[in-house]
Design a protein around this motif. Sequence first.
Motif, short mmCIF file in Angstrom:
data_model
loop_
_atom_site.label_atom_id
_atom_site.label_comp_id
_atom_site.label_asym_id
_atom_site.label_seq_id
_atom_site.Cartn_x
_atom_site.Cartn_y
_atom_site.Cartn_z
N ARG A 165 -12.12 -54.07 24.59
CA ARG A 165 -13.27 -53.96 25.38
C ARG A 165 -14.08 -52.89 24.63
O ARG A 165 -15.27 -52.58 24.55
N ALA A 166 -13.10 -51.80 24.21
CA ALA A 166 -13.83 -50.61 23.56
C ALA A 166 -14.49 -50.93 22.14
O ALA A 166 -15.57 -50.69 22.10
N VAL A 167 -13.82 -51.93 21.58
CA VAL A 167 -14.33 -52.34 20.38
C VAL A 167 -15.57 -53.28 20.42
O VAL A 167 -16.87 -53.06 19.77
N GLU A 168 -15.49 -54.12 21.59
CA GLU A 168 -16.83 -54.74 21.61
C GLU A 168 -17.97 -53.82 22.22
O GLU A 168 -19.11 -54.17 21.72
N PHE A 169 -17.86 -52.85 22.63
CA PHE A 169 -18.64 -51.91 23.25
C PHE A 169 -19.47 -51.27 22.09
O PHE A 169 -20.48 -51.05 21.93
N ALA A 170 -18.37 -50.98 21.26
CA ALA A 170 -18.71 -50.26 19.86
C ALA A 170 -19.85 -51.05 19.25
O ALA A 170 -20.69 -50.68 18.50
N LYS A 171 -19.18 -52.38 19.01
CA LYS A 171 -20.14 -53.10 18.29
C LYS A 171 -21.58 -53.33 18.94
O LYS A 171 -22.72 -53.22 18.11
N LYS A 172 -21.62 -53.41 20.22
CA LYS A 172 -22.97 -53.87 20.81
C LYS A 172 -23.63 -52.39 20.48
O LYS A 172 -24.77 -52.59 20.68
N MET A 214 -18.77 -42.66 25.75
CA MET A 214 -19.27 -41.37 25.72
C MET A 214 -19.90 -40.96 24.38
O MET A 214 -20.84 -40.27 24.30
N ALA A 215 -19.20 -41.65 23.21
CA ALA A 215 -19.81 -41.37 22.10
C ALA A 215 -21.35 -41.80 21.91
O ALA A 215 -22.04 -41.22 21.39
N ALA A 216 -21.43 -43.30 22.51
CA ALA A 216 -22.83 -43.72 22.38
C ALA A 216 -23.80 -42.86 23.40
O ALA A 216 -24.83 -42.58 23.07
N ALA A 217 -23.31 -42.43 24.39
CA ALA A 217 -24.11 -41.75 25.52
C ALA A 217 -24.83 -40.58 25.14
O ALA A 217 -25.79 -40.12 25.42
#
Length: 413
Positions: free
Chosen positions: A216-223, A162-165
């Motif tokens: 998975r959350a950290v992977e998403f944050a990295k991406k 959500m932070a990314a979105a």
Amino acid sequence: MSLIVQKYGGTSVGTPERIRNVASRILETREAGHRVVAVVSAMAGVTDNLLKLAAEVTGDGRPTEREMDVLLSTGEQTTIALTAMALNSMGASAISLTGAQAGIETDGVHTKARISNITPSEVHRMLDEGHIVILAGFQGRTPEGRITTLGRGGSDLTAIAMAAAVDADLCQIYTDVDGVYTCDPRVVPDAKKIEEISYDEMLEMASSGSKVMQSRAVEFAKKFGVRFEVRSSLNRNPGTLVCEENMSMESVVIRGVSLEKKQAKVTIEGVRDEPGVAGRIFGAVSDANLIVDMIVQNVSKTGITDISFTVNEADLGKAKEVLAPVLAELGPDASIEAESGIAKLSVVGIGMRSHSGVAAQMFAALADAGINIQMISTSEIKITVTVSEAQIDEAARVMHKAFGLSGEVAVAS
Ligand code: ASP
Ligand code: MG
């Protein structure tokens, strides 16, 4: 006015008082002039309890997956309502949104769905109307409208995604510890909080036992380049910033030491050194959904070799069971040996890329302490060894000291 996404984990919202504590912290952020989206988990123990109930009513322990997600999502739905109520009773204007209402769309893999798309128009509309948005973690909906959940610990993923979105200015993950530590403080009392850590280091620490956040959350944050802080909801201490790596990070050789207990080693001896053998072994293991790590194969001199790997101790029986029928295909004298009571110890740091001799220093320090290394594996930024579980705590303390993580550098003699 900046937009801040906060996430509060199950312990942080574990009791009515703690929900009020979280509400007042959210209100404080709002009163400092920020717009706030707060993601909350189920109250501590609730998800586990729902899982237990599901097992009890089904007898066979295999509840239908669709209903499982309808059930599990209620944990977070309870917390959003309670948190919004608490805020409103404090004079704030808060509204709750489920994952589906907030536009979080996922694939249809129940209980471990992946986020495919976020349309945060409702979130923006509520923020624009001046509300604080309290968002249910861990859940979404498929395009057809079925409720899904994102796997254990999935509220972290909700917050990061959500932070990314919404292109948040800041993402804060509030938990019951002060941040990410150089080692588990229960094992190494002088472990220190890490101020800044790269995504990759955080992922390697998590994969070797230091579970502060869902990987998975950290992977998403990295991406998606989402910088976030991990900090405590129970005090005001600054936390750990997780971000892309920078030059100054490389000057530290080892960022942290992590350990994972309750591991077991499986060795298959007498296997033919020919194409397809490893494929057959690990095919059988993965068909049983077992997670393996630290695969080691010896060089063969006589056309016969052996292969070892580690699994969680709890999976050992199953691993032996699924391998027994394939043994005959591996070699005429193939046999399995299994050993439990081992543990994994890892040192992690991006500085390893530019510093040599880390492995030598690690092995020498363990040798000096009389600790035998059983298996070794490496990645670009991590070295992992297995040792006897009885020695793992001591091994962690030795590593922590050898790499100067307690502020005390052991000088190699
Ligand atoms: N309530 C879910 C769990 O216990 C999700 C979360 O806490 O992040 O796994
Ligand atoms: Mg959690």
